[in-house]
Design an enzyme around this catalytic site. Structure first.
Site, PDB file in Angstrom:
ATOM      1  N   SER A 103       1.158  -1.027  -0.101  1.00  0.00           N
ATOM      2  CA  SER A 103       0.102   0.163   0.190  1.00  0.00           C
ATOM      3  C   SER A 103       0.901   1.572   0.133  1.00  0.00           C
ATOM      4  O   SER A 103       0.255   2.758   0.742  1.00  0.00           O
ATOM      5  CB  SER A 103      -0.782   0.534   1.316  1.00  0.00           C
ATOM      6  N   ILE A 150       4.246   2.621  -5.260  1.00  0.00           N
ATOM      7  CA  ILE A 150       3.450   1.922  -5.912  1.00  0.00           C
ATOM      8  C   ILE A 150       2.682   1.022  -5.878  1.00  0.00           C
ATOM      9  O   ILE A 150       1.627   1.597  -7.025  1.00  0.00           O
ATOM     10  CB  ILE A 150       5.139   1.265  -7.087  1.00  0.00           C
ATOM     11  N   CYS A 166      12.414  -0.376 -12.594  1.00  0.00           N
ATOM     12  CA  CYS A 166      12.076   1.058 -13.535  1.00  0.00           C
ATOM     13  C   CYS A 166      12.565   1.760 -14.562  1.00  0.00           C
ATOM     14  O   CYS A 166      12.200   1.745 -15.307  1.00  0.00           O
ATOM     15  CB  CYS A 166      11.583   2.332 -13.024  1.00  0.00           C
ATOM     16  N   SER A 219      11.202  10.796  -4.787  1.00  0.00           N
ATOM     17  CA  SER A 219      10.088   9.145  -5.763  1.00  0.00           C
ATOM     18  C   SER A 219      10.604   8.008  -4.954  1.00  0.00           C
ATOM     19  O   SER A 219      10.335   6.899  -5.614  1.00  0.00           O
ATOM     20  CB  SER A 219      10.061   9.462  -7.633  1.00  0.00           C
ATOM     21  N   GLY A 247      11.377   5.589  -2.497  1.00  0.00           N
ATOM     22  CA  GLY A 247      10.603   5.324  -1.817  1.00  0.00           C
ATOM     23  C   GLY A 247      11.449   4.121  -0.871  1.00  0.00           C
ATOM     24  O   GLY A 247      12.523   4.041  -0.873  1.00  0.00           O
ATOM     25  N   PRO A 248      11.323   4.115   0.423  1.00  0.00           N
ATOM     26  CA  PRO A 248      12.029   3.202   0.903  1.00  0.00           C
ATOM     27  C   PRO A 248      12.147   1.823   0.515  1.00  0.00           C
ATOM     28  O   PRO A 248      13.348   1.710   0.778  1.00  0.00           O
ATOM     29  CB  PRO A 248      11.634   2.746   2.761  1.00  0.00           C
ATOM     30  N   THR A 261      12.429   1.936  -2.598  1.00  0.00           N
ATOM     31  CA  THR A 261      12.874   1.434  -4.279  1.00  0.00           C
ATOM     32  C   THR A 261      14.817   1.643  -3.295  1.00  0.00           C
ATOM     33  O   THR A 261      15.681   1.120  -3.986  1.00  0.00           O
ATOM     34  CB  THR A 261      12.884   2.869  -4.043  1.00  0.00           C
ATOM     35  N   ARG A 262      14.627   2.762  -2.006  1.00  0.00           N
ATOM     36  CA  ARG A 262      16.540   2.871  -2.027  1.00  0.00           C
ATOM     37  C   ARG A 262      16.369   1.009  -0.981  1.00  0.00           C
ATOM     38  O   ARG A 262      17.882   0.837  -1.199  1.00  0.00           O
ATOM     39  CB  ARG A 262      16.220   3.317  -0.383  1.00  0.00           C
ATOM     40  N   ALA A 263      15.816   0.231  -0.494  1.00  0.00           N
ATOM     41  CA  ALA A 263      16.064  -1.051   0.076  1.00  0.00           C
ATOM     42  C   ALA A 263      16.808  -2.077  -0.714  1.00  0.00           C
ATOM     43  O   ALA A 263      17.521  -2.964  -0.794  1.00  0.00           O
ATOM     44  CB  ALA A 263      14.976  -1.723   1.179  1.00  0.00           C
TER      45      ALA A 263
END
Length: 315
Positions: A11, A14, A129, A160, A162-163, A165-167
């Site tokens: 949730s 994405i 992406c 853009s 978020g957690p 993506t960074r992880a």
């Protein structure tokens, strides 16, 4: 035609963007449940306001949901590690999984390149992406001439990312690099991601660099333009930033470190393609094209799978 019911696990940014796309623009797929693990998440709150059923206890809560038996397609927009656990939990139930994480359990799918090959796969992977933006271009060049090396650089607004993506930064580079070869057709692939902290945030920019020998420039330009149009049919904000660039390299310049030890010899050219991806702003601002291309591509896959399911039932 009766629409196929779907659930979205995750949730966050994405998952919530997918939720809105499924509600507003999907033709063959109907959103039935949004699944999260944080009862206070904005995504679950939005889903409830839209009259969509929610679960805040993860995949096991989804399995226990009264509508679970009617759900045929499940999107997973969590993380690479979480998708492995989710796929294992869902395996006994015969659902079709569309994985928006870099877990890569199932085959890589880039809709403009190889969707039809994997319509029956139980778990398809949407790469990343950067992969969705650039692999079609590598494939377009590969369709004209062998690509010894392809390098992509995906630059996205830091806001853009978020957690999740960074992880998954390490998985991003590994998964994208592998898909450049397996789907794009390059003999050697490399992926780089840049989280751009610029303010105001810039929209997604992607650079594709390939090494080829004695290229047919007109044929490559035509192939790239055709591919850009194909991707733009489901990602309207996808476009060329400038014309395809061709640069002849000096014969003495070694590229062996990039091509696995192979010296390409005379007639070596670098083909450069510069792209940008503007988001549809269904949930996040237009600069978040990196999220939009993932959810748009995933929706394209789901629509085609649902269409195939409906045709099989009609027979």
């Amino acid at each position: 035609m009766t629409r196929v019911k779907a659930a979205v696990i995750g949730s966050g940014n994405i998952g919530t963007d997918l939720l809105i796309k499924l509600k507003r623009v999907a033709k063959n797929v109907e959103i039935a449940v949004l699944v999260g693990i944080d009862p206070a998440s904005d995504g679950l709150a939005r889903a409830r306001r839209m009259g969509i059923s929610t679960v805040d206890s993860g995949v096991h809560g989804l399995i226990e949901h009264p509508d679970f038996g009617d759900i045929a397609i499940i999107f997973d927009s969590t993380s690479a590690k979480a998708h492995v656990a989710n796929a294992e939990a869902l395996a006994p139930y015969g659902k079709r999984l569309i994985d928006l994480t870099p877990a890569a359990i199932g085959p890589y799918v880039v809709p403009a390149v190889n969707l039809e090959e994997h319509l029956s796969a139980p778990d398809v992977n949407m790469v990343t992406c950067g992969g969705q933006a650039t692999i079609p271009i590598v494939a377009a060049i590969s369709a004209v001439t062998p690509v010894q090396y392809a390098e992509i650089v995906a630059s996205i607004a830091s806001k853009s990312a978020g957690p999740g993506t960074r992880a998954n930064i390490d998985e991003f580079t590994e998964t994208t690099s592998e898909a450049i070869e397996k789907v794009g057709g390059a003999k050697h692939g490399k992926a780089i991601i840049v989280l751009n902290p610029a303010e105001p945030p810039l929209i997604m920019r992607d650079t594709v660099l390939t090494l080829v020998t004695d290229p047919d420039q007109d044929a490559i330009r035509a192939s790239v333009h055709a591919m850009v149009a194909k991707v733009a049919s489901y990602v309207p904000g996808y476009r060329l930033k400038q014309e395809v660039q061709f640069t002849e390299l000096d014969d003495s310049e070694s590229v062996a470190t990039l091509t696995g030890g192979v010296e390409m010899g005379p007639g070596l050219w670098k083909v450069s393609v510069f792209l940008e991806v503007e988001g549809a702003a269904h949930y996040l601002p237009a600069y978040a094209g990196n999220l939009d291309i993932m959810t748009s591509a995933a929706l394209q896959v789901a629509e085609r799978i649902a269409d195939k399911m409906s045709l099989e039932i009609a027979r």
